[in-house]
Design a protein around this motif. Structure first.
Motif, short mmCIF file in Angstrom:
data_model
loop_
_atom_site.label_atom_id
_atom_site.label_comp_id
_atom_site.label_asym_id
_atom_site.label_seq_id
_atom_site.Cartn_x
_atom_site.Cartn_y
_atom_site.Cartn_z
N GLY A 14 0.82 -1.21 0.00
CA GLY A 14 0.00 0.00 0.00
C GLY A 14 0.85 1.26 0.00
N GLY A 18 1.03 3.87 -2.95
CA GLY A 18 0.74 5.27 -2.65
C GLY A 18 1.89 6.18 -3.00
N GLN A 20 5.25 5.75 -1.75
CA GLN A 20 6.26 5.90 -0.70
C GLN A 20 7.09 4.63 -0.52
OE1 GLN A 20 7.16 8.59 0.59
NE2 GLN A 20 5.51 9.96 0.06
N PHE A 114 -1.82 13.21 6.92
CA PHE A 114 -1.44 11.85 6.58
C PHE A 114 -1.38 10.99 7.84
CE2 PHE A 114 2.04 8.79 6.81
CZ PHE A 114 1.56 7.83 5.95
N ARG A 117 -4.76 9.89 8.93
CA ARG A 117 -5.33 8.84 8.07
C ARG A 117 -4.62 7.50 8.30
NH1 ARG A 117 -5.38 12.97 4.27
NH2 ARG A 117 -3.51 12.16 3.29
N ILE B 11 -4.18 1.91 2.68
CA ILE B 11 -2.85 2.50 2.94
C ILE B 11 -2.39 3.30 1.72
CG2 ILE B 11 -0.43 2.00 3.44
CD1 ILE B 11 -2.12 1.38 5.83
N ALA B 12 -2.64 2.74 0.54
CA ALA B 12 -2.25 3.45 -0.69
C ALA B 12 -2.96 4.79 -0.77
CB ALA B 12 -2.56 2.59 -1.91
N ALA B 13 -4.25 4.79 -0.40
CA ALA B 13 -5.01 6.05 -0.43
C ALA B 13 -4.47 7.03 0.60
CB ALA B 13 -6.48 5.75 -0.16
N ALA B 14 -4.09 6.52 1.76
CA ALA B 14 -3.56 7.40 2.81
C ALA B 14 -2.26 8.05 2.39
CB ALA B 14 -3.37 6.61 4.10
N THR B 15 -1.44 7.32 1.63
CA THR B 15 -0.13 7.85 1.27
C THR B 15 -0.12 8.66 -0.02
OG1 THR B 15 0.35 5.73 0.22
CG2 THR B 15 1.24 6.08 2.42
N LYS B 16 -1.18 8.55 -0.80
CA LYS B 16 -1.19 9.22 -2.10
C LYS B 16 -1.02 10.74 -1.95
CE LYS B 16 -3.65 9.36 -6.46
NZ LYS B 16 -4.92 9.11 -7.15
N ASP B 17 -1.80 11.31 -1.03
CA ASP B 17 -1.69 12.76 -0.83
C ASP B 17 -0.33 13.14 -0.27
OD1 ASP B 17 -4.22 12.98 -1.72
OD2 ASP B 17 -5.16 13.24 0.24
N LEU B 18 0.19 12.24 0.56
CA LEU B 18 1.51 12.50 1.14
C LEU B 18 2.56 12.62 0.04
CD1 LEU B 18 3.33 12.55 3.74
CD2 LEU B 18 3.59 10.10 3.43
N THR B 19 2.46 11.76 -0.95
CA THR B 19 3.42 11.78 -2.06
C THR B 19 3.34 13.08 -2.83
OG1 THR B 19 3.17 9.41 -2.23
CG2 THR B 19 4.21 10.51 -4.08
N ALA B 21 2.37 15.91 -1.62
CA ALA B 21 2.83 17.01 -0.77
C ALA B 21 4.32 16.93 -0.48
CB ALA B 21 2.05 17.01 0.55
#
Lengths: 132, 244
Positions: A14, A18, A20, A114, A117, B11-19, B21
């Motif tokens: 995930g 995403g 990372q 983040f 979430r 988790i992918a959705a949670a990190t997408k915005d982080l990437t 930013a």
């Protein structure tokens, strides 16, 4: 070496999906460094216990990395005016495009969001009761 | 277990915005740590009375500091578009100016290039490279090389081993002067330090210290400022020495 459980594979995948992979690499390294626990339980109970242990490691790494990043950016924002610096931009190697603005406080807000979430996603795994 | 592909998607959705930013957080490409160490050095050097000014790739004073996302060359003085910046360091009244650079590639004895996270090099040599048509990797004497590692926990010994390899490659950089003389640095002219947010185990510290390389562990804004102060004091002492 502890085997990443299926849940951890989902967490690592995930993070990568995403965008990372750096975080997932650090989590994987920490999990591989975990001491192997003797199997006191069998079957799903043992798997559940191991998942919680590894999810806890993942949570520690993510929270530590993100909080450190917030501290660094806050320190930069406080320091820059004294040095006469108004902007600190990270530019792309190839085309010079701005990849990141280190003094942009909105990015700190995004880091806090983040974390909120993330806690919402990892929390249920950490709180799941161990099967007997 | 209830864990499922749904967790991966969440988790992918949670990190997408982080990437979007904060690109590359948690990876070696994260630049906030490099920038914070660099600015901390600049602040410490100014407190000691040295003249330290931010400069763009044309060597003009700037208020907008740019750092490259990955290792790169010193750009040509007339290069178009956004280019990385550096700091010029000088003791007042001294003609011997230095430059602090972030993430530039240095040419080693083998001809291979190596990224140095923060390097202190003579202004005269960096200026010479800026005048080349395409700029170039840094090749010449150097006075300090800092390896920075923003890691979560404990630093692997392989990091120390790799840094030792860089010392072997870079310790005797030389520069051919216009008059035919060669300016060659000796090992004692260069300070090598590993600076990290992580803990460092004794075997790594001992390995580096054997080769007179310093290790500064747990240097972060949030932790005890003692570790940061110790690093800045030592580094500032060194810069004062080599700029005098």
């Amino acid at each position: 070496v502890a085997d990443p459980t299926r849940s951890l594979e989902y967490i690592l995948a995930g993070l990568s999906r995403g965008g990372q992979p750096g975080l997932s690499d650090q989590i994987r390294a920490e999990i591989e460094a975990l001491p192997v626990e003797p199997a006191r339980r069998r079957g799903s109970a043992a798997e559940n216990q191991e998942t919680r242990r590894q999810a806890s490691v993942a949570d520690d790494v993510v929270q530590s990395v993100v909080r450190k990043e917030i501290e660094l950016r806050q320190a930069l924002i406080e320091m820059a005016p004294d040095l006469g610096i108004r902007e600190v931009d990270v530019i792309d190697d190839a085309d010079g495009r701005t990849e990141d603005s280190l003094l942009d406080s909105k990015r700190i807000d995004a880091l806090w969001e983040f974390l909120d979430r993330w806690k919402g996603q990892i929390g249920p795994i950490l709180q799941e009761p161990i099967l007997k | 277990m209830k864990a499922s592909p749904k967790l991966e998607a969440a988790i992918a959705a949670a990190t997408k915005d982080l990437t979007l930013a904060v690109a590359n957080i948690g990876s070696e490409a994260g630049k906030a740590y490099e920038a914070w160490i660099l600015f901390s050095i600049v602040k410490a050097l100014r407190a000691r009375g040295l003249e330290v000014t931010a400069r763009d790739h044309s060597d003009e004073a700037t208020h907008e500091f740019r750092i490259k996302g990955g290792p790169g060359k010193i750009p040509n003085i007339n290069a178009k578009g956004p280019q990385p910046c550096h700091f010029r360091v000088r003791r007042p009244g001294s003609p011997r100016a230095m430059e602090l650079h972030v993430s530039i590639e240095h040419v080693g004895q083998s001809g291979q290039v190596h990224e140095v996270d923060i390097s202190l090099v003579p202004h005269v040599v960096a200026s010479f490279i800026r005048q080349r048509p395409n700029g170039g990797e840094y090749s010449g004497p150097r006075f300090a090389c800092l390896e920075l590692k923003n890691y979560a926990n404990i630093l692997d010994k392989n990091i120390a081993r790799a840094f030792l390899g860089i010392l072997l490659e870079l310790h005797d950089g030389s520069f051919h002067m216009g008059n035919g003389d060669v300016w060659k640095a000796a090992r004692d002219d260069v300070s090598y330090s590993l600076v990290t947010s992580a803990k460092v185990a004794d075997p790594s510290v001992d390995l580096l210290s054997h080769y007179r390389m310093s290790t500064f562990a747990e240097v972060t804004p949030g932790a005890s400022s003692l570790n940061l102060s110790l690093f800045l004091d030592r580094f500032s002492d060194w810069v004062e020495t080599v700029t005098s």
